[in-house]
Design an enzyme around this catalytic site. Sequence first.
Site, PDB file in Angstrom:
ATOM      1  N   GLU A   1      11.306 130.165  74.702  1.00 35.51           N
ATOM      2  CA  GLU A   1      11.610 131.606  74.629  1.00 35.51           C
ATOM      3  C   GLU A   1      13.115 131.843  74.804  1.00 35.51           C
ATOM      4  O   GLU A   1      13.550 132.733  75.540  1.00 35.51           O
ATOM      5  CB  GLU A   1      10.849 132.392  75.717  1.00 35.51           C
TER       6      GLU A   1
ATOM      7  N   GLN B   1      11.085 138.087  68.496  1.00 29.63           N
ATOM      8  CA  GLN B   1      10.314 138.323  69.715  1.00 29.63           C
ATOM      9  C   GLN B   1      11.209 138.608  70.916  1.00 29.63           C
ATOM     10  O   GLN B   1      10.791 138.498  72.058  1.00 29.63           O
ATOM     11  CB  GLN B   1       9.423 137.125  70.012  1.00 29.63           C
TER      12      GLN B   1
HETATM   13  N1  LIG Z   1       0.996 120.859  64.315  1.00 27.02           N
HETATM   14  C1  LIG Z   1      -0.007 121.594  64.808  1.00 27.02           C
HETATM   15  N2  LIG Z   1      -1.268 121.397  64.399  1.00 27.02           N
HETATM   16  C2  LIG Z   1      -2.289 122.135  64.872  1.00 27.02           C
HETATM   17  N3  LIG Z   1      -2.154 123.123  65.784  1.00 27.02           N
HETATM   18  C3  LIG Z   1      -0.922 123.377  66.238  1.00 27.02           C
HETATM   19  C4  LIG Z   1       0.219 122.633  65.790  1.00 27.02           C
HETATM   20  N4  LIG Z   1       1.303 123.119  66.413  1.00 27.02           N
HETATM   21  C5  LIG Z   1       0.865 124.110  67.226  1.00 27.02           C
HETATM   22  N5  LIG Z   1      -0.464 124.268  67.151  1.00 27.02           N
HETATM   23  C6  LIG Z   1      -1.290 125.275  67.841  1.00 27.02           C
HETATM   24  O1  LIG Z   1      -0.931 126.557  67.351  1.00 27.02           O
HETATM   25  C7  LIG Z   1      -0.912 127.533  68.387  1.00 27.02           C
HETATM   26  C8  LIG Z   1       0.470 128.130  68.515  1.00 27.02           C
HETATM   27  O2  LIG Z   1       1.381 127.148  69.004  1.00 27.02           O
HETATM   28  P1  LIG Z   1       2.520 127.492  70.054  1.00 27.02           P
HETATM   29  O3  LIG Z   1       1.974 128.289  71.164  1.00 27.02           O
HETATM   30  O4  LIG Z   1       3.235 126.231  70.362  1.00 27.02           O
HETATM   31  O5  LIG Z   1       3.415 128.435  69.111  1.00 27.02           O
HETATM   32  P2  LIG Z   1       4.762 129.188  69.478  1.00 27.02           P
HETATM   33  O6  LIG Z   1       5.646 129.043  68.306  1.00 27.02           O
HETATM   34  O7  LIG Z   1       5.280 128.726  70.773  1.00 27.02           O
HETATM   35  O8  LIG Z   1       4.244 130.694  69.556  1.00 27.02           O
HETATM   36  P3  LIG Z   1       4.952 131.950  70.289  1.00 27.02           P
HETATM   37  O9  LIG Z   1       6.087 132.337  69.396  1.00 27.02           O
HETATM   38  O10 LIG Z   1       3.909 132.997  70.328  1.00 27.02           O
HETATM   39  O11 LIG Z   1       5.409 131.475  71.619  1.00 27.02           O
HETATM   40  C9  LIG Z   1      -1.362 126.810  69.639  1.00 27.02           C
HETATM   41  O12 LIG Z   1      -2.741 126.991  69.768  1.00 27.02           O
HETATM   42  C10 LIG Z   1      -1.038 125.356  69.321  1.00 27.02           C
HETATM   43  O13 LIG Z   1      -1.853 124.478  70.048  1.00 27.02           O
HETATM   44 MG   LIG Z   2       5.631 129.737  72.563  1.00 29.58          MG
END
Ligand SMILES: Nc1ncnc2c1ncn2[C@@H]1O[C@H](COP(=O)(O)OP(=O)(O)OP(=O)(O)O)[C@@H](O)[C@H]1O
Ligand SMILES: [Mg+2]
Length: 677
Positions: A223, A253
Amino acid sequence: MSANISQLDHLNPEQRAAVTAIDGPVLVLAGAGSGKTRVITHKIGWLLDECQVPPERVAAVTFTNKAAREMKERVGKLIPAERAKRLVVCTFHTLGLRILREEYRALGLKRGFSIFDAEDSRNLIRELLKGDNRDAQDVIDVVQWRISGWKSARVGAEAAVLVAENNQELMAARIYAQYERHLLAYNAVDFDDLIVKPVQLFDEDAEARERWQNRFRYLLVDEYQDTNGAQYELLRQLAGVRAAFTVVGDDDQSIYAWRGAQPENLANLQRDYPGLKVVKLEQNFRSTSRILRVANALIANNPHLFDKRLWSRKGEGDSIRIVPCKEGFGEAEQVVARILQHKMEQGGSWSDYAILYRGNHQAKPFEKMLRERNIPYHISGGQSFFDRAEVKDVIAYLRLLANPDDDAAFLRIINVPRREVGATTLEKLGGYARERNIGLYSACLEFGLHHVLPARTATRLEEFAVWMGKLGEEAEHSDEPVAIARRLVEEVGYMDWLEETARDPKAFERRRDNIEELFSWMGNIAKRADNDIGLTGILNHMSLMDMLDRSGDDPGDTVALMTLHAAKGLEFDHVYLVGMEEELLPHRNNLEGEGLEEERRLFYVGITRAQQTLTLTYARKRRRYGEDLDCTPSRFLEELPEDDLHWSGRTPEDPEKKKETGRARVAGLRSLLAPET
Ligand SMILES: Nc1ncnc2c1ncn2[C@@H]1O[C@H](COP(=O)(O)OP(=O)(O)OP(=O)(O)O)[C@@H](O)[C@H]1O
Ligand SMILES: [Mg+2]
């Protein structure tokens, strides 16, 4: 090594590139749900396994303590738990505190220093403003916000006087200087200081800076878009010339501008680190295509630093439901009935559902309705356990035990239970202490006090201070802080006092239970800590459990209620975003310009929490200030692509149907942003 291969197996090629790039600075800039946080957890695993970095040399900074706990758990699945435990995974504030705990002397602090929470700071500012006869709520708010803003931008009290642009700012700058002097005298720091003081130390002391640079071989920040100026500086100082770090973020965000967050820090990275490797992730792993299309269309209305376009393989999914409701309670009724019905039809768990809103004050009707229907739920944030009067009282006693200079704590408890210390006595005591440049507690122990106060009063204060002193000494050498806390409450007669002052027996029982719960919290914190953290450690820990995650541990199988701010980074199968009205979202203080853009990002955060279904509700009337006021649906609803929406109870000739122009504009955007599935 099979462990590593399987770690990389669950990543797409871009994520893999971000995980395996360890030689220089890396920025992962990507939209919601694209697996940024997963990059961090897997990269930690990679660093430990593949690169043999000892766990204690890796620091990962998250936005809340809850996120930190979750990250540790997730990493615990990738590497042995015993090693995962040694990682430093925490918030910026906790990282700052870690540094302060070792370096406090160099910063003019004494052992056992206190951490002022927002309310303590506020009370101090109120006191200082009294001298000016300007202690109105809104003045206090502005001054507190100003001081915090200056601190996060690393503008000291002296410099603030120079940069102040009008009389009000000048006044705030003067209060700022006094505020700083008082904090120092109280041997206390506020939340902002937890970051600013280490930065100040590292600015002045190259040796300390190097020591900490060597302490952490690799830094990761989640973040990142919500870091403020001081936090960015801390990161830069810790990273040093080695610049071994990975930060992940999403400018869409960024929702903490009001707290001094600077999304420009994303661009600044590119300026400060020419070798920065930028990785973009565009596949979303969380939501259906419809949810993403709606999110993309909404956020296209904001100007962008970097362009991103999200797509997903999760299928089209259901239309986004929009549910107009007659009034506020009707809205809660609808939402709860829909959750109940949906769960009955689909099976699944209560924890698949979340109700999100702009402000904590909106939670009430939903709580009431959930309780009526016997649906288990939990609220994150809001009036937290640690804000309850009895809990604050006991904590203030403990703070004074650990830090006798903590005048704020002294003032809170000196008359709780009643010790007949009136305002005049406190004024005289305060004057006496100020003249001698000592704290209130120390003043109580001085014989000279007998000359300014009636003998009986002076003796009473002295006895109190002697008793506290003894207990404080015991606390310092005790490895059972909870036992000390229990004794304190007992000896001071706090429970009797609670019983005497409670409205009714039920209220007393609730308060007594809260104090019991506080003790068990303390016990848990001590147990969970890696080493013997003592009373001061426990107090520090408690003061860092911020509004967003004070709700505590695993909520179990319950419906989640929380603000959009608290929902950041989380995901739920079914999201109900309520109160989609003008003045609520967008908030009435943020109806124009950059403020409006921030509200839009907040809505974007809300939409992108949903994995399978998203329901948006609004009320046509709401009771406010004892009156039924008409409400207007949020302008943001007009920015969503009509074809992806399903309006409950709407017929084609419904007069409320949105204006053609708005829809045409959105349709145009939609064709631009069509997902590439
Ligand atoms: N390569 C992948 N294959 C399958 N599922 C994935 C993969 N990468 C992430 N995920 C799943 O997708 C979802 C979103 O991932 P994550 O929380 O890391 O995203 P983020 O970019 O940090 O989102 P945010 O911006 O809301 O913080 C989670 O459930 C995670 O386990
Ligand atoms: Mg995240």
